[in-house]
Design a protein around this motif. Structure first.
Motif, mmCIF file in Angstrom:
data_model
loop_
_atom_site.group_PDB
_atom_site.id
_atom_site.type_symbol
_atom_site.label_atom_id
_atom_site.label_comp_id
_atom_site.label_asym_id
_atom_site.label_seq_id
_atom_site.Cartn_x
_atom_site.Cartn_y
_atom_site.Cartn_z
ATOM 1 N N PHE A 42 0.812 -1.218 0.000
ATOM 2 C CA PHE A 42 0.000 0.000 0.000
ATOM 3 C C PHE A 42 0.838 1.257 0.000
ATOM 4 O O PHE A 42 0.358 2.325 -0.330
ATOM 5 N N GLY A 43 2.108 1.116 0.429
ATOM 6 C CA GLY A 43 2.946 2.304 0.533
ATOM 7 C C GLY A 43 3.003 3.061 -0.777
ATOM 8 O O GLY A 43 3.026 4.291 -0.805
ATOM 9 N N ASN A 44 2.978 2.305 -1.884
ATOM 10 C CA ASN A 44 3.125 2.960 -3.174
ATOM 11 C C ASN A 44 1.784 3.332 -3.799
ATOM 12 O O ASN A 44 1.727 4.124 -4.718
ATOM 13 N N GLU A 45 0.724 2.732 -3.298
ATOM 14 C CA GLU A 45 -0.585 3.005 -3.876
ATOM 15 C C GLU A 45 -1.135 4.284 -3.295
ATOM 16 O O GLU A 45 -1.325 4.402 -2.093
ATOM 17 N N PRO B 39 -6.714 3.299 6.826
ATOM 18 C CA PRO B 39 -6.231 2.770 8.107
ATOM 19 C C PRO B 39 -4.737 2.466 8.067
ATOM 20 O O PRO B 39 -4.026 2.662 9.053
ATOM 21 N N ASN B 40 -4.253 1.996 6.911
ATOM 22 C CA ASN B 40 -2.846 1.631 6.821
ATOM 23 C C ASN B 40 -1.937 2.845 6.984
ATOM 24 O O ASN B 40 -0.793 2.723 7.426
ATOM 25 N N ALA B 41 -2.453 4.014 6.624
ATOM 26 C CA ALA B 41 -1.631 5.215 6.695
ATOM 27 C C ALA B 41 -1.555 5.788 8.107
ATOM 28 O O ALA B 41 -0.811 6.734 8.346
ATOM 29 N N ALA C 15 0.863 -1.008 16.599
ATOM 30 C CA ALA C 15 1.101 -1.137 15.163
ATOM 31 C C ALA C 15 -0.055 -1.851 14.475
ATOM 32 O O ALA C 15 -0.392 -1.546 13.327
ATOM 33 N N PHE C 16 -0.675 -2.799 15.189
ATOM 34 C CA PHE C 16 -1.762 -3.563 14.572
ATOM 35 C C PHE C 16 -3.143 -3.005 14.936
ATOM 36 O O PHE C 16 -4.159 -3.519 14.462
ATOM 37 N N GLU D 261 -0.671 -6.645 5.704
ATOM 38 C CA GLU D 261 0.173 -5.581 5.164
ATOM 39 C C GLU D 261 1.114 -5.039 6.239
ATOM 40 O O GLU D 261 2.299 -4.830 6.002
ATOM 41 N N ARG D 262 0.550 -4.849 7.445
ATOM 42 C CA ARG D 262 1.373 -4.316 8.531
ATOM 43 C C ARG D 262 2.471 -5.322 8.891
ATOM 44 O O ARG D 262 3.609 -4.943 9.144
ATOM 45 N N ALA D 263 2.105 -6.620 8.872
ATOM 46 C CA ALA D 263 3.095 -7.637 9.230
ATOM 47 C C ALA D 263 4.246 -7.659 8.226
ATOM 48 O O ALA D 263 5.414 -7.699 8.616
ATOM 49 N N VAL D 264 3.916 -7.619 6.935
ATOM 50 C CA VAL D 264 5.018 -7.690 5.966
ATOM 51 C C VAL D 264 5.785 -6.363 5.924
ATOM 52 O O VAL D 264 6.904 -6.311 5.420
#
Lengths: 447, 152
Positions: free
Chosen positions: A57-60, A248-250, A330-331, A411-414
């Motif tokens: 997701f970092g790049n999306e 949420p990932n951000a 983090a999670f 995603e957070r784990a990887v």
């Protein structure tokens, strides 16, 4: 026909099962419980084996909205329209709060417990963190500073509390809604609402606008559920369409994030739990006051969410051979879609039923039999709360929340774990999410 | 007469923090028990809410001709039988008889039915399922849930 007034004076209001509303959904059919649980398990294991192995997701960054649409969203007119609407609704509600009659026709409980709570969450899931713009406290703060001829950036202290005050405020709000006695009466609502406004104003004056971005309970409620919205804004200000995962990932590791997400999930779970027959039978036959048990249960639910995430995070850290510190926070964003699923499942019918009733009551804020908005005879749409539809919405909401939670955790784990241990490292978290999901379905099934 | 009583009960409900504007109790087929209940409850509607003892007895309640029935006894904060969920089909009626050891108010949420309870005297109301959902039947002083009706 005049006697009911006497009755009203005698008994101003009674705490129903919910702050407002006495209609609850029929239990979820058992086959849907099984289906949901099976899907949750399947999704979790599929995610382990099939999903990407390095951060994605970092790049999306989402698909930019067409310029005209973005321009409309950013236009002063449109924003002023939303703010104006919010301030009018606020003023209208305050009128009913201060000058209205204290009976069942008062719209204030509906605005506070249904529109502000469920409505704001649903609206934010669709449109994003709207409360940051339309929060009346923001405009009150601004007005006070302007009258005092002080800069809008005025602060006495730097804001460092993160989501902490939001977690505490949300907990207090839900306590008022689900546990406090006489919570639908105007005297109680006056103290609660005016107290909230005063405390908020003081915090704004001390900490400035940063408090309104994360510390304000409803701003956090709106911003966190708003991360799931397809409408988003990139760091450079560009409006984008995005998946419910990118928001949420951000989220960064803000202080209090674990607390506030645990409150979001735990309080909804408590509401479902408190409807269990064995529980209220126990509470009402106990020699201790019921509110003691209820408060303890609500706090336990929130602590259980935070504690279980902490333990799962610690296990993950152990399996992945990394320090456990910061793992739970983090999670924590994975809890947001799960909480959203719970929220939709529990409150969809409340929103349709009591949300509409609230609009019908808003037409007569002073309780004088007026019909200023022409909404007096509005009836909730029965088709939207038909039992079959509601059961399907419940399962789809909870399973979708689970799916999004699992993908976010993956995603957070990887991202934070070494690639070789990322898969095994997320197993405890996936098991926890299966537990939350099956637990949520069970609460809906067993009454 | 019964229709007027139902209307009054429904309006009286505004006392309870929510008024769905939905009267559910049957107006077409009053079972014998309703005569006594309505006479008692109409006192509630017509005057100050004091001394409004429904005088129907349990014998009358159990003699209700159709539908389900339940008898609940309240002793202090103890409800017997223990709270449970009663299944009711849409259109079906449930005859509820409540005997409390203290003065109280009976409230069937969603059915828009309230009745005054007088210590030791059984009170009877009839609940008729119309909209689907789960509804609590409770008393107010202290707040006790007696049972729950699942209408489907």
């Amino acid at each position: 026909m005049t006697a009911p007034l006497g009755l009203t004076a005698l008994r101003p209001a009674v705490m129903p099962a919910h702050g407002v509303g006495s209609r609850q959904d029929l239990p979820l059919p058992f086959n849907l419980l099984l289906l949901g649980a099976a899907l949750a398990l399947l999704i979790s294991f599929a995610a382990l084996g099939a999903l990407w192995k390095s951060p994605r997701f970092g790049n999306e960054r989402g698909r930019p909205l067409p310029v005209p649409v973005a321009r409309v969203l950013d236009s002063r007119t449109v924003r002023a329209l939303f703010v104006g609407l919010s301030l009018v609704v606020t003023g209208w509600t305050l009128l009913a709060l201060v000058a209205g009659k204290d009976n069942a026709n008062s719209p204030v409980p509906h605005v506070a417990y249904v529109w502000l709570w469920v409505g704001l969450a649903f609206g934010s899931m669709v449109f994003g963190p709207i409360w940051l713009l339309i929060n009346p406290i923001r405009w009150l703060h601004r007005g006070v500073l302007r009258v005092a001829r002080v800069s809008e950036d005025f602060t006495l202290a730097r804001y460092r509390l993160g989501y902490g005050p939001a977690a505490a405020g949300l907990l207090a709000f839900v306590w008022l809604e689900l546990i406090a006695g006489d919570n639908a009466t105007l005297p109680v609502l006056r103290v609660a609402i005016l107290g909230f406004v005063l405390i908020s104003l003081v915090l704004c004056l001390v900490f400035g606008r940063d408090y309104l971005r994360v510390g304000d309970p409803f701003a956090a409620w709106s911003a966190l559920y708003g991360t799931l919205s397809p409408l988003g804004r990139r760091a450079d200000g560009q409006w984008v369409l995005r998946t419910p995962l990118q928001g949420p990932n951000a989220l960064g590791p803000q202080p209090g994030l674990l607390a506030v997400t645990s409150v979001m999930l735990g309080t909804t779970a408590y509401d479902g739990f408190s409807r269990q027959t064995w529980w209220y039978t126990f509470v009402q036959s106990s020699s201790l006051p019921g509110q003691v048990w209820q408060t303890a249960a609500m706090l336990s639910m929130c602590l259980a969410v935070a504690g279980s995430l902490y333990v799962a995070g610690a296990f993950s850290a152990m399996l992945a051979r990394v320090p456990a510190r910061g793992m739970a926070t983090a999670f924590a964003p994975s809890l947001i879609p799960i909480a959203a699923g719970y929220l939709i499942a529990h409150y969809w019918s409340l929103w349709v039923f009591e949300g509409t009733n609230g609009l019908a009551k808003m037409t007569d804020p002073l309780g004088i039999g007026a019909n200023w908005l022409g909404t007096a005879h509005l009836e909730p749409a029965a088709a939207l709360i038909a039992p079959g539809l509601v059961a399907n919405i419940q399962v789809v909401a909870i399973v979708t929340g689970h799916l999004l939670g699992v993908v976010l955790a993956h995603e957070r784990a990887v991202t934070i774990l070494d690639r070789r241990v990322a898969v095994v490292g997320q197993v405890p978290l996936l098991m926890l999410m299966v537990l939350y999901t099956v637990g949520g379905l069970t609460l809906l099934f067993s009454q | 007469m019964w229709g007027a009583v139902v209307a009054e009960i429904a309006i009286g409900l505004s006392a309870c923090g929510h008024d769905w504007g939905r009267t559910v109790t049957s107006t077409t087929r009053p079972p014998p028990v309703l005569q006594t209940t309505s006479a008692a409850t109409s006192t509630t509607g017509g005057g100050p809410p004091t001394g409004t003892a429904p005088t129907s007895s349990r014998e009358v309640a159990t003699a209700a001709p159709t539908g389900l029935s339940i008898a609940v006894r309240i002793t202090g904060r103890k409800v017997s039988p223990s709270p449970a969920t009663i299944e009711l089909a849409v259109g079906e009626s449930l005859t509820v008889t409540v005997t409390s050891d203290h003065d109280d108010q009976l409230h069937a949420h969603g059915f828009d039915v309230v009745a005054e309870l007088v210590a030791g005297k059984p009170a009877t109301v009839v609940l008729r399922g119309s909209a689907t959902g789960v509804f609590d039947v409770e008393t107010h002083e202290p707040a006790l849930r007696l049972f729950r009706v699942a209408v489907r």
